[in-house]
Design an enzyme around this catalytic site. Structure first.
Site, PDB file in Angstrom:
ATOM      1  CD  GLN A  19      -3.070   0.717   0.140  1.00  0.00           C
ATOM      2  OE1 GLN A  19      -3.221  -0.402  -0.303  1.00  0.00           O
ATOM      3  NE2 GLN A  19      -3.785   1.746  -0.277  1.00  0.00           N
ATOM      4  CG  HIS A  21       6.939   0.653  -1.434  1.00  0.00           C
ATOM      5  ND1 HIS A  21       8.176   1.142  -1.778  1.00  0.00           N
ATOM      6  CD2 HIS A  21       7.024   0.305  -0.131  1.00  0.00           C
ATOM      7  CE1 HIS A  21       8.980   1.090  -0.739  1.00  0.00           C
ATOM      8  NE2 HIS A  21       8.305   0.584   0.277  1.00  0.00           N
ATOM      9  N   GLY A  22       2.682   1.687  -3.387  1.00  0.00           N
ATOM     10  CA  GLY A  22       1.800   1.908  -4.526  1.00  0.00           C
ATOM     11  C   GLY A  22       1.943   0.858  -5.611  1.00  0.00           C
ATOM     12  CD  GLU A  46       3.487 -27.927   7.745  1.00  0.00           C
ATOM     13  OE1 GLU A  46       3.307 -28.260   8.927  1.00  0.00           O
ATOM     14  OE2 GLU A  46       3.973 -28.661   6.882  1.00  0.00           O
ATOM     15  CB  SER A  49      -5.231 -18.305   9.803  1.00  0.00           C
ATOM     16  OG  SER A  49      -3.934 -17.999   9.363  1.00  0.00           O
ATOM     17  CD  GLU A  50      -9.345 -18.860   8.088  1.00  0.00           C
ATOM     18  OE1 GLU A  50      -8.546 -19.732   7.684  1.00  0.00           O
ATOM     19  OE2 GLU A  50      -9.305 -17.673   7.712  1.00  0.00           O
TER      20      GLU A  50
HETATM   21  C1  FAD Z   1       2.233 -23.588  -1.151  1.00  0.00           C
HETATM   22  C2  FAD Z   1       1.537 -24.797  -0.572  1.00  0.00           C
HETATM   23  C3  FAD Z   1       2.310 -25.910  -0.264  1.00  0.00           C
HETATM   24  C4  FAD Z   1       1.698 -27.048   0.262  1.00  0.00           C
HETATM   25  N1  FAD Z   1       2.484 -28.129   0.560  1.00  0.00           N
HETATM   26  C5  FAD Z   1       1.930 -29.252   1.020  1.00  0.00           C
HETATM   27  C6  FAD Z   1       2.733 -30.387   1.346  1.00  0.00           C
HETATM   28  O1  FAD Z   1       3.954 -30.372   1.174  1.00  0.00           O
HETATM   29  N2  FAD Z   1       2.131 -31.495   1.801  1.00  0.00           N
HETATM   30  C7  FAD Z   1       0.770 -31.556   1.985  1.00  0.00           C
HETATM   31  O2  FAD Z   1       0.281 -32.597   2.419  1.00  0.00           O
HETATM   32  N3  FAD Z   1      -0.012 -30.481   1.714  1.00  0.00           N
HETATM   33  C8  FAD Z   1       0.518 -29.339   1.241  1.00  0.00           C
HETATM   34  N4  FAD Z   1      -0.278 -28.251   0.963  1.00  0.00           N
HETATM   35  C9  FAD Z   1      -1.713 -28.366   1.142  1.00  0.00           C
HETATM   36  C10 FAD Z   1      -2.142 -27.712   2.433  1.00  0.00           C
HETATM   37  O3  FAD Z   1      -1.821 -28.491   3.548  1.00  0.00           O
HETATM   38  C11 FAD Z   1      -3.651 -27.452   2.326  1.00  0.00           C
HETATM   39  O4  FAD Z   1      -3.855 -26.431   1.355  1.00  0.00           O
HETATM   40  C12 FAD Z   1      -4.217 -27.044   3.673  1.00  0.00           C
HETATM   41  O5  FAD Z   1      -4.290 -28.149   4.550  1.00  0.00           O
HETATM   42  C13 FAD Z   1      -5.638 -26.445   3.533  1.00  0.00           C
HETATM   43  O6  FAD Z   1      -6.448 -27.361   2.867  1.00  0.00           O
HETATM   44  P1  FAD Z   1      -7.271 -26.900   1.591  1.00  0.00           P
HETATM   45  O7  FAD Z   1      -6.384 -26.107   0.679  1.00  0.00           O
HETATM   46  O8  FAD Z   1      -7.946 -28.113   1.070  1.00  0.00           O
HETATM   47  O9  FAD Z   1      -8.336 -25.882   2.150  1.00  0.00           O
HETATM   48  P2  FAD Z   1      -9.689 -26.246   2.905  1.00  0.00           P
HETATM   49  O10 FAD Z   1      -9.421 -27.217   4.010  1.00  0.00           O
HETATM   50  O11 FAD Z   1     -10.728 -26.563   1.878  1.00  0.00           O
HETATM   51  O12 FAD Z   1      -9.991 -24.837   3.549  1.00  0.00           O
HETATM   52  C14 FAD Z   1     -10.473 -23.758   2.787  1.00  0.00           C
HETATM   53  C15 FAD Z   1     -10.762 -22.620   3.731  1.00  0.00           C
HETATM   54  O13 FAD Z   1     -11.713 -23.019   4.697  1.00  0.00           O
HETATM   55  C16 FAD Z   1     -11.197 -22.818   6.004  1.00  0.00           C
HETATM   56  N5  FAD Z   1     -11.634 -23.899   6.905  1.00  0.00           N
HETATM   57  C17 FAD Z   1     -11.477 -25.224   6.728  1.00  0.00           C
HETATM   58  N6  FAD Z   1     -11.941 -25.918   7.777  1.00  0.00           N
HETATM   59  C18 FAD Z   1     -12.411 -25.004   8.650  1.00  0.00           C
HETATM   60  C19 FAD Z   1     -13.011 -25.092   9.927  1.00  0.00           C
HETATM   61  N7  FAD Z   1     -13.238 -26.259  10.523  1.00  0.00           N
HETATM   62  N8  FAD Z   1     -13.356 -23.946  10.547  1.00  0.00           N
HETATM   63  C20 FAD Z   1     -13.132 -22.739   9.959  1.00  0.00           C
HETATM   64  N9  FAD Z   1     -12.574 -22.591   8.737  1.00  0.00           N
HETATM   65  C21 FAD Z   1     -12.215 -23.706   8.099  1.00  0.00           C
HETATM   66  C22 FAD Z   1      -9.689 -22.810   5.868  1.00  0.00           C
HETATM   67  O14 FAD Z   1      -9.101 -22.041   6.904  1.00  0.00           O
HETATM   68  C23 FAD Z   1      -9.512 -22.157   4.513  1.00  0.00           C
HETATM   69  O15 FAD Z   1      -9.535 -20.759   4.657  1.00  0.00           O
HETATM   70  C24 FAD Z   1       0.295 -27.084   0.467  1.00  0.00           C
HETATM   71  C25 FAD Z   1      -0.463 -25.926   0.171  1.00  0.00           C
HETATM   72  C26 FAD Z   1       0.139 -24.803  -0.329  1.00  0.00           C
HETATM   73  C27 FAD Z   1      -0.716 -23.571  -0.615  1.00  0.00           C
END
Ligand code: FAD
Length: 66
Positions: A19, A21-22, A46, A49-50
Site C-alpha cells: 500500500q 509503495h503503490g 501446515e 489460520s482459521e
Molecule cells: C504452497 C503450498 C504448499 C503445500 N504443501 C503441502 C505439502 O507439502 N504437503 C501436503 O500434504 N499439503 C501441502 N499443501 C496443502 C495444504 O496443507 C492445504 O492447502 C491445507 O491443509 C488447507 O487445505 P485446503 O487447501 O484443502 O483448504 P480447505 O481445508 O478446503 O480450507 C479452505 C478454507 O476453509 C477454512 N476452513 C477449513 N476448515 C475449517 C473449519 N473447521 N473452521 C473454519 N474454517 C475452516 C480454511 O481455513 C480455509 O480458509 C500445500 C499448500 C500450499 C498452498
C-alpha cells in the site's frame, strides 16, 4: 500460536508495504510483489489460520474448564 501470529503478521505487514509503495510494488520482479505472493501460502498450509484459531481456542477453553 507462534505460527498463527507470525504468518498473519507477515501478511499484514507486506500488505501495508505494498500500500505504501503503490502500484510499483505490484510490478513483476519487484521484491514486494514476490513477498506478497510468498507470505500468502503459509496462512493456508501446515494448518490454515482459521483451523489454528479453533485449535488454540479449544486448548485455552479446555484449560479453564479443568
Ligand atoms: C504452497 C503450498 C504448499 C503445500 N504443501 C503441502 C505439502 O507439502 N504437503 C501436503 O500434504 N499439503 C501441502 N499443501 C496443502 C495444504 O496443507 C492445504 O492447502 C491445507 O491443509 C488447507 O487445505 P485446503 O487447501 O484443502 O483448504 P480447505 O481445508 O478446503 O480450507 C479452505 C478454507 O476453509 C477454512 N476452513 C477449513 N476448515 C475449517 C473449519 N473447521 N473452521 C473454519 N474454517 C475452516 C480454511 O481455513 C480455509 O480458509 C500445500 C499448500 C500450499 C498452498
Amino acid at each position: 500460536m507462534a505460527k498463527l501470529f507470525a504468518t498473519e503478521a507477515a501478511g499484514r505487514i507486506v500488505d501495508r508495504c505494498v500500500q505504501l509503495h503503490g502500484a510499483r510494488a505490484l510490478q513483476r520482479g519487484h521484491l514486494l510483489e514476490h513477498l506478497y505472493r510468498d507470505v500468502r501460502a503459509p496462512r493456508i498450509y501446515e494448518g490454515a489460520s482459521e483451523v489454528q484459531r479453533t485449535i488454540i481456542a479449544r486448548e485455552i477453553l479446555g484449560r479453564t474448564n479443568r
